[in-house]
Design an enzyme around this catalytic site. Structure first.
Site, PDB file in Angstrom:
ATOM      1  N   CYS A  42      16.434  -5.554  30.436  1.00 46.02           N
ATOM      2  CA  CYS A  42      16.504  -5.881  29.541  1.00 46.02           C
ATOM      3  C   CYS A  42      16.020  -6.568  28.399  1.00 46.02           C
ATOM      4  O   CYS A  42      15.837  -6.051  27.296  1.00 46.02           O
ATOM      5  CB  CYS A  42      18.479  -6.004  29.279  1.00 46.02           C
ATOM      6  SG  CYS A  42      19.198  -6.649  29.593  1.00 46.02           S
ATOM      7  N   HIS A  98      23.846  -8.634  29.598  1.00 43.04           N
ATOM      8  CA  HIS A  98      22.462  -7.789  28.211  1.00 43.04           C
ATOM      9  C   HIS A  98      22.290  -8.086  27.558  1.00 43.04           C
ATOM     10  O   HIS A  98      22.896  -9.338  26.788  1.00 43.04           O
ATOM     11  CB  HIS A  98      23.292  -6.435  28.214  1.00 43.04           C
ATOM     12  CG  HIS A  98      22.450  -4.896  28.224  1.00 43.04           C
ATOM     13  ND1 HIS A  98      22.192  -4.771  28.794  1.00 43.04           N
ATOM     14  CD2 HIS A  98      23.050  -3.851  27.389  1.00 43.04           C
ATOM     15  CE1 HIS A  98      20.819  -3.549  28.330  1.00 43.04           C
ATOM     16  NE2 HIS A  98      21.527  -3.853  27.137  1.00 43.04           N
ATOM     17  N   ASP A 133      19.755  -0.139  21.448  1.00 40.56           N
ATOM     18  CA  ASP A 133      19.290  -0.539  22.841  1.00 40.56           C
ATOM     19  C   ASP A 133      18.208   0.187  23.515  1.00 40.56           C
ATOM     20  O   ASP A 133      18.368   1.119  23.842  1.00 40.56           O
ATOM     21  CB  ASP A 133      20.432  -0.716  23.347  1.00 40.56           C
ATOM     22  CG  ASP A 133      20.556  -0.910  24.602  1.00 40.56           C
ATOM     23  OD1 ASP A 133      19.685  -1.729  24.827  1.00 40.56           O
ATOM     24  OD2 ASP A 133      21.128  -1.148  25.555  1.00 40.56           O
TER      25      ASP A 133
END
Lengths: 312, 304, 661
Positions: free
Chosen positions: C411, C455, C471
């Site tokens: 991520c 994250h 995202d």
């Protein structure tokens, strides 16, 4: 009927009280023993009135009595009797010994040898005498009052425990109280008093009374109490051995007689407690660690340990 | 003799007191320290432990109390002793609560305490000694029962009356010899004694007689087995007479008499006692000794 | 009456000595993990010596030997703890004291000192370890100490080991409810003076900078980060973004918080419903707190930063608990100042040339439309990128290498590249790090967030809409958002690499999973309601008692206390009751008479008892006489019918009423 008979026996007791001064309790215990059809052992010093008690009992109940003074050289035949060859008839003739009487006073029984002792005790147990293969019945009310001197130990043969069991009760008379003794001293010779005692009852009446005694009701609660007392002597602390079943039966029999003597239709625990020491005292022994405890002390211990009113 | 036990305790157990012991105060100090620790570290588990111990202390009050509650003196008997000695009392401690009572301590002021458990045995007997000073009846004060069981944080105690008394004989004192002719009127009696050495006569031997006394010479002459009889002729009955020493004070005289009564009893001699108001004819044996000692103990005291 | 207390028997029983040993071992055992080895050796040696003394093979040590040991142990403590008066040093000192005292317990007093110290040591154990299991273990240890205390006071001739244990448990059992009442009600005040807590623990979790590989490293750990308790329904999985840090400065390789102006928090416009929840945060040794995107206000003792993250006044060194309200749907900072706009579009002047070129190509295609550009970026990722836990290492031009060469990442790679490309297109953008997802515990209604849930995502500022969450990971691996990290990565080698024996690796379904969830819920409840009770107490008492007044507090303490103690007193002090009503009546009657001073002796029948009473109190005897007669009739007379029972009962009732009056 039973009431009047009990009354008569009570009168007899009162008569005896005139002779045996200040010993009402012991007199009634002796009478209870007689009513229960057992034999009596008196452990006491000489001169305490044992002989007087025996003679007075005999005359009040109208019984024939005789007395044996035991000595160390006495043989069984001296008590039971001997068969003597009678020349004119050419046969052996039995000369009955002093045991053939209704009330026998066996004085200082521990002075004689075990052999002679057991001859008497067997006669007491079986109510008959077997001599030279012939069995002879003793008279029907047959009551033995044996005495032994607890203090003199030299040259005596104390009765073994197994023989003690044959006596229904063991009592001791003890010294009279000061006032009783004063009366005694003032009145003088007791023998003359005894001779004037009239017979209040007959041997037949005595037998009747003995039967009546065993009719007194003992409830299951009372039997429980007797059983618990006996049980405690077998299991409780402080006893080296306890009361045999014969002892338990004796206790109940004496309690019944005591109740009857006091004109009760049923036995109450007090009756058991009153006769407990005389009936049980000579059938128990203190354990080693309680050595020195007299039987009276043991019995009072026993009484305090077994709750009268415990249920079940 | 048949008699109903005299020393029945009429009193039910008295008031029970309870207070922390030194160990209990120590425990309180521990609790305070733990609480400070908990507060300062804001630690809820140490809080919990602190509270658990505090609650335990409260529970201990109940346990210590109940350990004593229900215990009572069932009966007590006193044993005779001599003045100046400690009188022994047999105390019977019991409970009908059905619970266990552990570590119950019995004591009188000045006596050595005794600790007992009412667990396997109930009631249980203990012997507690009480020092005595004077002759006569010794009536003990109330006995203190106390216990710190189970945690030792609290001590609970109570007092229970002792319904018994002990006879205190005068202290025996050996100071004087016995006046040998202390007024005797009776005839000397013949007493058979094993230890005496005056030969008296022969008797036919019976089993049970001591073999030491067999007259072997007679036996050797073929006259049968005989035993020698020995007898000691005692000229005088011994009288212990209170009036023998008019100059001495009462207590001293009683102590002397006590000494002689004990000595004569040990030697199995026959003796009598003469007190101004009572007379005990010469006799021997335990019973006689007991009577004589009791008379000495209670002489001049109001008989209660 | 004051009296000298003489204790002829003050010795300890043999079983008491054994209990002392057991109690000491029990309380010291939890500290074995950190105590210096020589302290343990000393303890073991003392126990062994005590056993030798106990069995009679050795005698008690001479005082000089004991003195030598004390001096040596004191020197050892000075060396081991470097004269540092810390908690550990104190506990070690107490432990050494316990061990040495063991050598000389002989009388009651010694044993008492030993046991009191042991209780204190037991309390200090909780300063190091507070798990449920440890609490249960310490209950057992305290039971052993109390049993030892009982054994000290019992008959020195008693040898049974179990006897003191039984009594100790019987005493501790009623103490438990009392303890609970005190625990609930005792007011928690703050520390009286500041204390040094253990500062050696490592910092865990997110850090204030993000370079490629930083977040994926966190997936190696299943350590607990925090738990969030929801009163109602939890947010949908796609909304479970936990905001921790906003990184706005980029140096070409890593993102940092950057300089924040002292301005207040960005303006928040809440749209739709808000969610209220409670966070129980594990100690992180960092200052920041966790909040669901995006919090309305800061809890007490914390502040809201400008990009709406939470910062605590102090480092979080203990487990803390706080309530928050968040708005899942919102508009954030619709206005952006020139300075802010400059800051959020700032990039290093050089580096990553290929990426800049790609962005300018896309800008031309989309004619400057922000939304189209974002779609292009996401479509680019979606076409050929791989989402992996173990991406290849990146060099100097990290964004270029990721976008054109390796094309695989976690991520933080996607977030970093996206923010870079947006800024290259002169669109304000920033990276947000935090946690995403969480495991929902259905039994206790809370979410558990672990380090592997860490994250990173992007916030992009769009004219008229303010900051919007973007995202990029969702474009590559939408399942990452929908599923938990645990489910998603279970097959990958790097996942949970640091906890090879974790139950999480083995249990992923079935009843074992259920059991694990329940165990976790139990632990969480333990932490919330017991370990952190001081955070809850105020509210709880308010709810239960309806307002806290001293009067109510006292009542709340006394009523349950009296109930428990009353029950205990009744258990302890009651007499055994006979079942038969006649017997019961009789016993009551006799007790009443006993209170007047007449106790029936076992060998006394009622008649004789009454006769004895009559000698002292004829009036009382007269009352009892009918009872005694009826009793004799029932129990000893020939005919025992039902009437006899009734007569006795009536007689007893009558006697009782006459006694009362």
């Amino acid at each position: 009927m039973a009431d009047t008979l009990a009354k008569q026996v009570q009168q007899a007791c009162e008569q005896l009280d005139q002779v045996i001064l200040g010993k009402a309790q012991q007199v009634r215990l002796a009478v209870t023993c007689l009513l229960s059809g057992g034999h009596l052992l008196i452990e006491d010093l000489p001169g305490m009135g044992k002989t007087t008690l025996a003679h007075a009992l005999a005359s009040v109940f109208g019984l024939a009595d005789s007395r044996i003074q035991f000595t160390s050289d006495m043989l069984p035949a001296d008590i039971l009797g001997v068969s003597v060859f009678d020349a004119p008839s050419g046969a052996f003739v039995f000369h009955p010994g002093p045991v053939f009487t209704q009330l026998l006073l066996a004085d200082e029984i521990n002075r004689t040898t075990p052999k002679t002792q057991s001859a008497l005790l067997e006669a007491m147990e079986e109510g008959q005498v077997t001599q030279d293969g012939e069995t002879r019945q003793l008279p029907d009310p047959f009551f033995v009052i044996a005495t032994q001197n607890p203090l003199t130990q030299f040259g005596t043969f104390p009765l073994p425990e197994s023989q003690l069991d044959r006596f229904l009760m063991r009592i001791n008379l003890g010294y009279p109280s000061p006032e009783a003794e004063r009366t005694l001293l003032m009145r003088g010779d007791t023998l003359s008093r005894r001779q004037r005692l009239p017979a209040v009852l007959s041997p037949e009446k005595l037998r009747e009374a003995q039967q009546a005694c065993q009719q007194v009701h003992a409830s299951s609660d009372l039997i429980h109490y007797v059983q618990r007392l006996v049980q405690y002597t077998r299991e409780g602390d402080g006893f080296s051995y306890g009361v045999s079943p014969r002892g338990a039966l004796a206790l109940l029999r004496c309690a019944r007689s005591w109740a009857w003597l006091h004109e009760r239709q049923h036995v109450v625990p007090e009756d058991v407690q009153r006769v407990l020491e005389p009936v049980v005292g000579h059938r128990i022994r203190a354990a080693e660690d309680m050595a020195g405890h007299t039987s009276a002390r043991l019995v009072s211990e026993l009484l305090s340990r077994v709750d009268v009113m415990a249920s079940g | 003799m048949i008699s109903w036990p005299a020393g029945l305790s009429l009193q039910r157990e008295g008031k029970i007191y309870i207070l922390p012991t030194a160990a209990g105060w120590g425990f309180v100090l521990l609790l305070v320290l733990l609480l400070l620790l908990s507060i300062n570290f804001e630690n809820n588990l140490t809080f919990a432990l602190t509270f658990l111990l505090a609650a335990l202390m409260v529970v201990a009050i109940l346990y210590t109390y109940s350990n004593l509650a229900g215990v009572r003196l069932v009966r007590a008997t006193g044993q005779p002793c001599f003045a100046g000695e400690a009188a022994g009392f047999t105390l019977q401690l019991g409970s009908d609560t059905g619970r266990e009572h552990q570590q119950i301590q019995l004591s009188w002021p000045g006596s050595l305490p005794i600790t007992v458990d009412l667990v396997e045995q109930n009631p249980v007997q203990v012997e507690l000694a009480l020092p005595t000073q004077r002759r006569g009846w010794c009536t003990p004060p109330r006995v203190k029962l106390q216990t710190v069981f189970p945690l030792g944080l609290f001590r609970s105690w109570c007092y229970q009356p002792v319904m018994a008394r002990a006879l205190v004989y005068p202290a025996p004192l050996n100071g004087v010899s016995l006046p040998s002719t202390a007024g005797n009127t009776g005839q000397g009696g013949l007493v058979v004694q094993s230890g005496s050495d005056d030969f008296s006569d022969l008797k036919r031997f019976q089993p049970g007689m001591s073999p030491q006394h067999i007259a072997w010479k007679v036996y050797a002459r073929g006259q049968g087995l005989h035993a020698k009889q020995y007898a000691a002729r005692q000229d005088l009955d011994i009288w212990l007479d209170f009036s023998a020493w008019p100059e001495a004070e009462t207590e001293l005289r009683l102590s002397w008499l006590c000494y002689w009564a004990l000595k004569l009893s040990r030697e199995d001699r026959c003796y009598g006692l003469r007190l101004p108001d009572q007379t005990w004819p010469p006799a021997r044996g335990d019973y006689h000794r007991q009577q004589v000692l009791q008379a000495l103990a209670l002489y001049g005291q109001v008989n209660s | 009456m004051k009296q000298v207390s003489v204790k002829p028997v003050d010795k300890l029983s043999r079983s008491a000595v054994l209990w002392q040993l057991i109690a000491c071992v029990a309380v010291v055992l939890p500290n074995v993990v950190w105590l210096p080895a020589w302290v343990l050796l000393l303890g073991a040696g003392c126990i062994a010596a005590r056993v030798m003394i106990h069995t009679g093979r050795w005698s008690f040590p001479h005082w000089s030997l004991r003195l030598l040991l004390v001096v040596a142990a004191a020197a050892g403590l000075l060396v081991s703890f470097n004269r540092d008066a810390s908690l550990n040093a104190m506990v070690a000192l107490l432990t050494v004291g316990l061990a040495l005292k063991l050598l000389e317990i002989y009388r009651r007093r010694d044993a008492l000192v030993l046991l009191y110290v042991a209780l204190f040591v037991a309390a200090t154990v909780f300063l190091f370890e507070q798990s449920l299991l440890m609490a249960v273990y310490m209950c057992v240890a305290v039971l052993a100490v109390i049993a030892a205390l009982v054994s000290v006071w019992q008959d020195p001739l008693r040898e049974e080991m179990l006897r003191p244990l039984k009594l100790a448990s019987r005493m501790l059992l009623p103490a438990l409810p009392l303890m609970l009442v005190l625990f609930f009600l005792f007011p928690r005040i703050g520390p009286l003076w500041s204390v040094e807590l253990d500062r050696s623990a490592a910092r865990t979790g997110l850090s204030d900078s993000m370079a490629p590989g930083d977040i994926s490293r966190l997936t190696r750990s299943d350590e607990l980060a925090f738990r969030a308790v929801f009163e109602g329904e939890p947010p949908a999985p796609s909304l479970r973004y936990w905001r921790v840090l906003v990184l706005s400065a980029f140096d070409g390789r890593s993102w940092t918080v950057g300089s924040s102006s002292a301005r207040g928090a960005e303006v928040l416009d809440v749209q739709g419903e808000t969610l209220t929840y409670e966070i129980v945060q594990e100690p992180s040794r960092q200052r920041w707190l966790y909040a669901l995107d995006v919090p309305l206000a800061a809890p007490p003792q914390a502040q809201l930063t400008m990009p709406r993250t939470l910062v605590s006044a102090n480092e979080v060194s203990q487990r803390i608990q706080y309530s928050l309200t968040s708005a899942p749907a919102y508009q954030l900072a619709t206005q952006l100042s020139q300075a802010e706009r400059r800051a959020y579009t700032q990039l290093p002047s050089r580096g990553n040339p290929r990426s800049r070129e790609l962005v300018s190509t896309w800008l031309n295609e989309s004619q400057g439309d922000v939304v189209t550009l974002i779609d292009q970026i996401l479509a680019y990722f979606h076409a050929s990128f791989v989402y992996t836990l173990e991406p290849m290492a990146l060099g100097e031009h990290s964004v270029d290498e990721f976008l054109f060469d390796t094309r695989q990442g976690f991520c933080e790679h996607f977030a970093s590249a996206t923010a870079f490309m947006l800024r290259a297109a002169d669109i304000p953008a920033r990276v947000v790090t935090g946690y995403q997802g969480g495991e929902w515990n259905t039994t206790q209604r809370y979410l558990t967030l672990r380090q592997y849930d860490a994250h990173a995502w992007v916030e992009v500022w769009i004219e008229g809409q303010g900051w919007q969450r973007l995202d990029p990971t969702a474009a590559v691996a939408p399942e990452r958002i929908e599923m938990s990290a645990d489910q998603l990565f279970s097959g990958q080698a790097g996942f949970l690499a640091d906890s090879p024996l974790s139950a999480r690796r083995l249990i992923r379904q079935g009843w074992l999973l259920q059991a694990r969830m329940r165990y976790d819920a139990l632990n969480f409840a333990w932490q919330r309601w017991v370990l952190n009770y001081h955070h809850q107490q105020q509210n709880l008492l308010q709810d239960w008692l309806g307002g806290i007044t001293p009067w109510k507090m006292v009542l709340a303490l006394l009523v349950p206390g009296a109930l428990v103690l009353g029950w205990l007193a009744w258990r302890l002090l009651r007499w055994p009751q006979p079942q038969d009503p006649l017997q019961r009546h009789l016993q009551r009657l006799l007790q009443r008479v006993a209170r007047q001073g007449f106790q029936r002796q076992p060998d006394e029948t009622l008649n004789r008892f009454v006769a004895r009473v009559a000698a002292h109190s004829p009036a009382l005897a007269e009352i009892l006489q009918p009872v005694a007669e009826a009793y004799e009739q029932l129990h000893y007379a020939p005919s025992t019918d039902a009437q006899a029972r009734q007569r006795l009962l009536a007689a007893m009732r009558q006697a009782e009423t006459r006694l009362k009056s």
